[in-house]
Design a protein around this motif. Structure first.
Motif, PDB file in Angstrom:
ATOM      1  N   LEU A 573     -30.746  -1.676 -13.748  1.00  0.00           N
ATOM      2  CA  LEU A 573     -30.467  -1.586 -12.318  1.00  0.00           C
ATOM      3  C   LEU A 573     -28.970  -1.708 -12.067  1.00  0.00           C
ATOM      4  CD1 LEU A 573     -31.448  -1.409  -9.399  1.00  0.00           C
ATOM      5  CD2 LEU A 573     -31.851  -3.883  -9.453  1.00  0.00           C
ATOM      6  N   TYR A 574     -28.314  -2.601 -12.789  1.00  0.00           N
ATOM      7  CA  TYR A 574     -26.857  -2.729 -12.680  1.00  0.00           C
ATOM      8  C   TYR A 574     -26.183  -1.411 -13.074  1.00  0.00           C
ATOM      9  CZ  TYR A 574     -27.185  -7.814 -12.230  1.00  0.00           C
ATOM     10  OH  TYR A 574     -27.443  -9.081 -11.787  1.00  0.00           O
ATOM     11  N   SER A 575     -26.684  -0.812 -14.143  1.00  0.00           N
ATOM     12  CA  SER A 575     -26.076   0.425 -14.630  1.00  0.00           C
ATOM     13  C   SER A 575     -26.132   1.530 -13.579  1.00  0.00           C
ATOM     14  CB  SER A 575     -26.789   0.876 -15.907  1.00  0.00           C
ATOM     15  OG  SER A 575     -26.290   2.109 -16.362  1.00  0.00           O
ATOM     16  N   LEU A 576     -27.308   1.731 -12.968  1.00  0.00           N
ATOM     17  CA  LEU A 576     -27.444   2.813 -11.991  1.00  0.00           C
ATOM     18  C   LEU A 576     -26.713   2.484 -10.701  1.00  0.00           C
ATOM     19  CD1 LEU A 576     -28.584   5.531 -11.276  1.00  0.00           C
ATOM     20  CD2 LEU A 576     -30.756   4.437 -10.666  1.00  0.00           C
ATOM     21  N   ALA A 577     -26.829   1.238 -10.225  1.00  0.00           N
ATOM     22  CA  ALA A 577     -26.143   0.867  -8.987  1.00  0.00           C
ATOM     23  C   ALA A 577     -24.631   0.955  -9.150  1.00  0.00           C
ATOM     24  CB  ALA A 577     -26.543  -0.551  -8.569  1.00  0.00           C
ATOM     25  N   GLY A 578     -24.144   0.620 -10.337  1.00  0.00           N
ATOM     26  CA  GLY A 578     -22.708   0.693 -10.576  1.00  0.00           C
ATOM     27  C   GLY A 578     -22.203   2.098 -10.805  1.00  0.00           C
ATOM     28  N   ALA A 579     -23.081   2.981 -11.275  1.00  0.00           N
ATOM     29  CA  ALA A 579     -22.676   4.358 -11.542  1.00  0.00           C
ATOM     30  C   ALA A 579     -22.626   5.202 -10.273  1.00  0.00           C
ATOM     31  CB  ALA A 579     -23.625   4.996 -12.557  1.00  0.00           C
ATOM     32  N   LEU A 580     -23.580   4.991  -9.367  1.00  0.00           N
ATOM     33  CA  LEU A 580     -23.621   5.776  -8.127  1.00  0.00           C
ATOM     34  C   LEU A 580     -22.445   5.416  -7.215  1.00  0.00           C
ATOM     35  CD1 LEU A 580     -27.445   5.606  -7.410  1.00  0.00           C
ATOM     36  CD2 LEU A 580     -26.125   7.681  -7.867  1.00  0.00           C
ATOM     37  N   PRO A 581     -22.031   6.345  -6.361  1.00  0.00           N
ATOM     38  CA  PRO A 581     -20.923   6.036  -5.439  1.00  0.00           C
ATOM     39  C   PRO A 581     -21.263   4.851  -4.536  1.00  0.00           C
ATOM     40  CG  PRO A 581     -21.428   8.392  -5.452  1.00  0.00           C
ATOM     41  CD  PRO A 581     -22.522   7.728  -6.215  1.00  0.00           C
ATOM     42  N   ASN A 583     -22.045   2.687  -1.432  1.00  0.00           N
ATOM     43  CA  ASN A 583     -22.788   3.045  -0.223  1.00  0.00           C
ATOM     44  C   ASN A 583     -22.966   1.779   0.604  1.00  0.00           C
ATOM     45  OD1 ASN A 583     -24.765   3.662   1.705  1.00  0.00           O
ATOM     46  ND2 ASN A 583     -25.736   5.178   0.351  1.00  0.00           N
ATOM     47  N   PRO A 584     -22.454   1.780   1.844  1.00  0.00           N
ATOM     48  CA  PRO A 584     -22.590   0.566   2.679  1.00  0.00           C
ATOM     49  C   PRO A 584     -24.037   0.107   2.838  1.00  0.00           C
ATOM     50  CG  PRO A 584     -21.053   2.118   3.669  1.00  0.00           C
ATOM     51  CD  PRO A 584     -21.685   2.837   2.511  1.00  0.00           C
ATOM     52  N   GLN A 585     -24.996   1.036   2.819  1.00  0.00           N
ATOM     53  CA  GLN A 585     -26.398   0.653   2.960  1.00  0.00           C
ATOM     54  C   GLN A 585     -26.907  -0.136   1.754  1.00  0.00           C
ATOM     55  OE1 GLN A 585     -28.472   4.338   3.693  1.00  0.00           O
ATOM     56  NE2 GLN A 585     -27.922   4.361   5.876  1.00  0.00           N
ATOM     57  N   ARG A 586     -26.184  -0.014   0.631  1.00  0.00           N
ATOM     58  CA  ARG A 586     -26.604  -0.752  -0.563  1.00  0.00           C
ATOM     59  C   ARG A 586     -25.836  -2.067  -0.730  1.00  0.00           C
ATOM     60  NH1 ARG A 586     -27.450   4.560  -2.845  1.00  0.00           N
ATOM     61  NH2 ARG A 586     -25.358   4.704  -3.735  1.00  0.00           N
ATOM     62  N   GLU A 587     -25.108  -2.490   0.281  1.00  0.00           N
ATOM     63  CA  GLU A 587     -24.357  -3.745   0.157  1.00  0.00           C
ATOM     64  C   GLU A 587     -25.271  -4.936  -0.126  1.00  0.00           C
ATOM     65  OE1 GLU A 587     -20.620  -6.107   2.257  1.00  0.00           O
ATOM     66  OE2 GLU A 587     -21.695  -4.547   3.374  1.00  0.00           O
ATOM     67  N   PRO A 588     -26.468  -5.045   0.530  1.00  0.00           N
ATOM     68  CA  PRO A 588     -27.365  -6.161   0.159  1.00  0.00           C
ATOM     69  C   PRO A 588     -27.758  -6.126  -1.319  1.00  0.00           C
ATOM     70  CG  PRO A 588     -28.043  -5.189   2.237  1.00  0.00           C
ATOM     71  CD  PRO A 588     -26.998  -4.273   1.672  1.00  0.00           C
ATOM     72  N   LEU A 589     -27.931  -4.918  -1.860  1.00  0.00           N
ATOM     73  CA  LEU A 589     -28.262  -4.797  -3.286  1.00  0.00           C
ATOM     74  C   LEU A 589     -27.097  -5.293  -4.137  1.00  0.00           C
ATOM     75  CD1 LEU A 589     -29.883  -3.815  -5.737  1.00  0.00           C
ATOM     76  CD2 LEU A 589     -28.917  -1.525  -5.348  1.00  0.00           C
ATOM     77  N   TYR A 590     -25.872  -4.847  -3.801  1.00  0.00           N
ATOM     78  CA  TYR A 590     -24.705  -5.296  -4.572  1.00  0.00           C
ATOM     79  C   TYR A 590     -24.602  -6.820  -4.546  1.00  0.00           C
ATOM     80  CZ  TYR A 590     -23.314  -0.375  -3.893  1.00  0.00           C
ATOM     81  OH  TYR A 590     -23.283   1.000  -3.854  1.00  0.00           O
ATOM     82  N   ASN A 591     -24.793  -7.391  -3.376  1.00  0.00           N
ATOM     83  CA  ASN A 591     -24.677  -8.850  -3.250  1.00  0.00           C
ATOM     84  C   ASN A 591     -25.734  -9.563  -4.082  1.00  0.00           C
ATOM     85  OD1 ASN A 591     -22.505  -8.594  -1.483  1.00  0.00           O
ATOM     86  ND2 ASN A 591     -23.787  -8.646   0.335  1.00  0.00           N
TER      87      ASN A 591
END
Length: 766
Positions: A573-581, A583-591
């Motif tokens: 999940l880290y790999s895909l989230a870090g590879a994609l551009p 996205n403000p909508q994914r800020e909760p995911l990043y956090n």
């Protein structure tokens, strides 16, 4: 990599050692009975000494009917009942003796011994022995028996502390045997084996429950074949499927599995299926078969049985702790394991190891932040408890963190410095040093781990980390060779196989051999098609290689997020989230991801990119705070450099990369990235010198090769760049594949070259 699970396997309630200890007790009448003792009581003792046990029982019972307060008659009855083998009646009779005489040594010690016969008697046995040791702290016999009962209850810290005293004071062979047994179930396998060998030197055989513990110590120190021999001999001795035979079959299945005999393991436990009295033994065996064969089917069957055990009315503290230890190793069961640990920690508030285990699981399931977790740890480490058993319990809790954060290094190091006997701490320390970029220290920690018997039994895990060190040192082909060597060895642990395949796929991707990398990843997915996390990993690889568009990759990510809580954070999940551009909508995911792994560079960059859109200064301030907290964290400088590059602050970006190179000279990643900054600054000569330096260290570095080609083309020498690409592709073809990065780069150069001359490239005509 082995799952680090406490296996009590213990035989609590079987009293196998206790029966031999009883033989050493003086269960005859007191040396002299006062003349005031009634004649009928004296006659009862006479009958007892003549071996007429049943007649003695009747005499003592008759006396007590007329005088229930007769201590001498009650003690005689208790002794006679024990002689008759009526253990339950004897246990109650001795408890009645203690009502009449709370300090009676024979009654206190015998209640303690009988406490090992049934799980429900253990607590009363420990209570009696506590009183006896309060009266006489030097009673080694009582301390040895208390240590055994504490071990049966899974209270290993207290048990081993008692045995440490017993073993220093001329212990009996029985005490040595009990210590060997409990050390095995506490995970002190080498110490257990030493004690078993000490006992064997007396010429006495190791039988029944102790043979099971002996086999466990042999198995976990690399002698699975010898463990099989020990247990096969014990099984041949058994005639019925009684409680001890159930335990032997369970242990033999585990030994078979460890010895690579999975079919024999499955066969030997067949008689245990469907029996209420063998659920825990069967669960242990199935869990070990799953561990050594990497079979999800065995694991699921084991989990179901462990859940049933938790509902048993005969559940003891030791059984509950064993179940929690096992279930905490399965992500799907960590919530239940946490509930059990919490209940146990309430019952045993002084057990620091349990409290650390609660904190570790709360961190793993996302109930507390990394900061809160560290604050909790500080309370347990200031100061560390002096008890070696407590220290080991803390260490065993902490090593369950698969990917410990950099901030935890002082805690792991403190445990190592304390002398705690938990070799895997050094493995975790090596992982942390790799994350910090301190590769020399990582190698030193791995050397320390590999010097232990545990490390010698875990060679593949060591090789996986050494491969990652090779990669980070700029030697990807050496890393690839390590991965291939692991795969050729055909390890039985599926986790090791997947780790090696993932590492090899990453190497091939970095070398531009993306088609080969995807083929390798297809093997990973095929190993377990139900593991959707591996689909995430393949998607990340395909997206980065250009085989998938942003929309397709985001669809896979969104499907995961729609079906999983944000606390489920596999590496893929880290790999895909870090590879994609970003996205403000994914800020909760990043956090959420950074809560679980604050040092993940790609995800940290995406999070700060989102922040930077709102407030560029705030984003840089946040990364400066991270650097200030840990100035030696090279990953933080990488984040600062890439964020500055994103913001167009090429000067700050270059400074950050230069700081990395000052702290870690020759760091290939930083050197290559600095070359990219110089390229953007149009300092072509400087960029060329940097990339040439990279190639001097790593001649086949695809990023440096590609960058130099780009520099050649950017300086107007496009035909020369295309000729160099053709030569490199010819070389790549001889090695078994085309470099897709070079294919795309050649296409871009040709497109630019043709457009410059007024032609439309053929691939744009349709």
């Amino acid at each position: 990599m082995k799952q680090l699970q406490t296996q009590i396997g213990c035989l609590a309630g079987l009293a196998l050692l206790s029966s031999s200890l009883l033989g050493t007790l003086t269960l005859t009448a007191p040396p002299a009975l006062a003349q005031a003792v009634p004649s009928e009581v004296r006659r009862g003792y006479t009958l007892l000494n003549q071996g007429l046990v049943d007649q003695a029982i009747r005499v003592f019972q008759q006396v007590l009917r007329s005088n229930s307060q007769s201590l001498e008659a009650q003690l005689g009855l208790a002794i006679a009942l024990r002689r008759a083998g009526r253990d339950a009646d004897a246990f109650n009779a001795y408890r009645r003796v203690l009502e009449l005489d709370p300090n009676n040594r024979l009654a206190l010690l015998t209640v303690g011994v009988l406490g090992g016969f049934r799980p429900e008697w253990q607590a009363q046995g420990i209570e009696a022995l506590n009183r006896l040791l309060t009266i006489n702290p030097n009673d080694n016999e009582a301390r040895a028996q208390r240590a055994l009962l504490l071990g049966y209850q899974g209270r290993f810290a207290e048990s081993l502390a008692d045995y440490a005293i017993v073993l220093q004071n001329n212990p009996t062979p029985e005490a040595v045997l009990g210590a060997a047994e409990i050390h095995a179930y506490a995970g002190e396998y080498q110490r257990s084996l030493d004690l078993f060998n000490r006992y064997r030197a007396t010429g006495r055989p190791i039988r029944d429950g102790q043979a099971i513990a002996y086999a466990l110590a042999l198995r976990e120190t690399g002698s699975a074949g010898q463990a099989v021999e020990v247990l096969e001999a014990e099984l041949r001795r058994s005639r019925t499927l009684d409680s001890i035979t159930i335990q032997i079959r369970s242990a033999l299945a585990s030994a078979y599995a460890a010895n690579g005999q999975v079919n024999q393991a499955a066969s030997v436990i067949t008689p245990l299926r469907g029996r209420q009295d063998s659920r825990l033994a069967l669960a242990r065996a199935l869990n070990d078969i799953a561990r050594y064969s990497s079979s999800p089917a065995y694991a699921q069957e084991a989990i179901a049985l462990y859940r049933e055990v938790l509902q048993s009315p005969q559940l003891t503290v030791g059984m509950a702790r064993e179940v929690a230890d096992v279930l905490s190793g399965y992500p799907s069961e960590q919530g239940l394991a946490l509930e059990v640990y919490r209940q146990l920690s309430q019952q045993q508030p002084t057990d620091v190891g349990l409290q650390v285990q609660v904190a570790v699981l709360e961190r793993q399931v996302g109930l507390i932040t990394n900061q809160t977790f560290q604050q909790r740890l500080q309370t347990y480490f200031q100061p560390l408890p002096p008890d070696p058993a407590q220290l080991r319990a803390i260490a065993q809790a902490l090593i369950r963190l698969d990917s410990p954060s950099i901030e935890l290094l002082p805690y792991y190091q403190a445990l190592v410095n304390s002398g705690v006997n938990e070799p895997f701490l050094n493995f975790r320390i090596a992982q942390i040093h790799i994350r910090r970029g301190d590769l020399a220290s990582a190698r030193s920690a791995l050397v320390a781990y590999s010097a232990t018997s545990a490390g010698q039994q875990d060679p593949f895990a060591i090789q996986l980390l050494l491969a990652e060190i090779d990669r980070r040192e700029g030697n990807p082909e050496a890393a690839a060779q390590r991965y291939q060597s692991i795969l050729v060895s055909n390890p039985g642990d599926r986790g090791v196989v997947i780790g090696a395949l993932q590492g090899l796929a990453g190497i091939r991707q970095s070398q531009g051999r993306t088609a080969e990398a995807l083929t390798i990843y297809d093997q990973i997915v095929a190993l377990d098609p139900t593991d959707y996390a591996k689909v995430l990993g393949r998607t990340s690889l395909a997206y980065q290689a250009g085989f998938l568009g942003v929309g397709e990759a985001e669809a896979v990510l969104n499907a995961w997020l729609a079906s999983r809580p944000l606390t489920d954070t596999p590496p893929e999940l880290y790999s895909l989230a870090g590879a994609l551009p970003a996205n403000p909508q994914r800020e909760p995911l990043y956090n959420a991801l950074l809560q679980a792994d604050p040092e993940n560079i790609p995800v940290r960059i995406r999070q700060l990119q989102v922040v930077s859109v709102r407030n560029p200064q705030l984003a840089q301030a946040q990364i400066r705070q991270i650097i200030a907290r840990d100035p030696d964290n090279l990953g933080a400088y990488f984040v600062q450099a890439q964020l500055a590059q994103e913001q167009g602050n090429l000067g700050l970006s270059a400074q950050a990369y230069e700081e990395i190179l000052r702290r870690s000279p020759g760091n290939i990643d930083a050197l290559s990235a600095l070359g990219g900054v110089r390229f953007q600054q149009r300092r072509y000569n400087s960029a060329s010198m940097i990339y040439s330096e990279v190639l001097a260290i790593q001649p086949n570095n695809p990023a440096a090769q590609s960058a130099l080609l780009g520099l050649t083309a950017a300086q107007g020498n496009k035909l020369e760049a295309l000729a160099q690409i053709a030569a490199m592709q010819s070389q790549a073809a001889q090695m078994g594949g085309m470099n897709q990065v070079l294919v795309r780069q050649a296409q871009q150069i040709e497109e630019s070259f043709l457009q410059q001359r007024g032609f439309q490239p053929y691939w744009e005509r349709f």
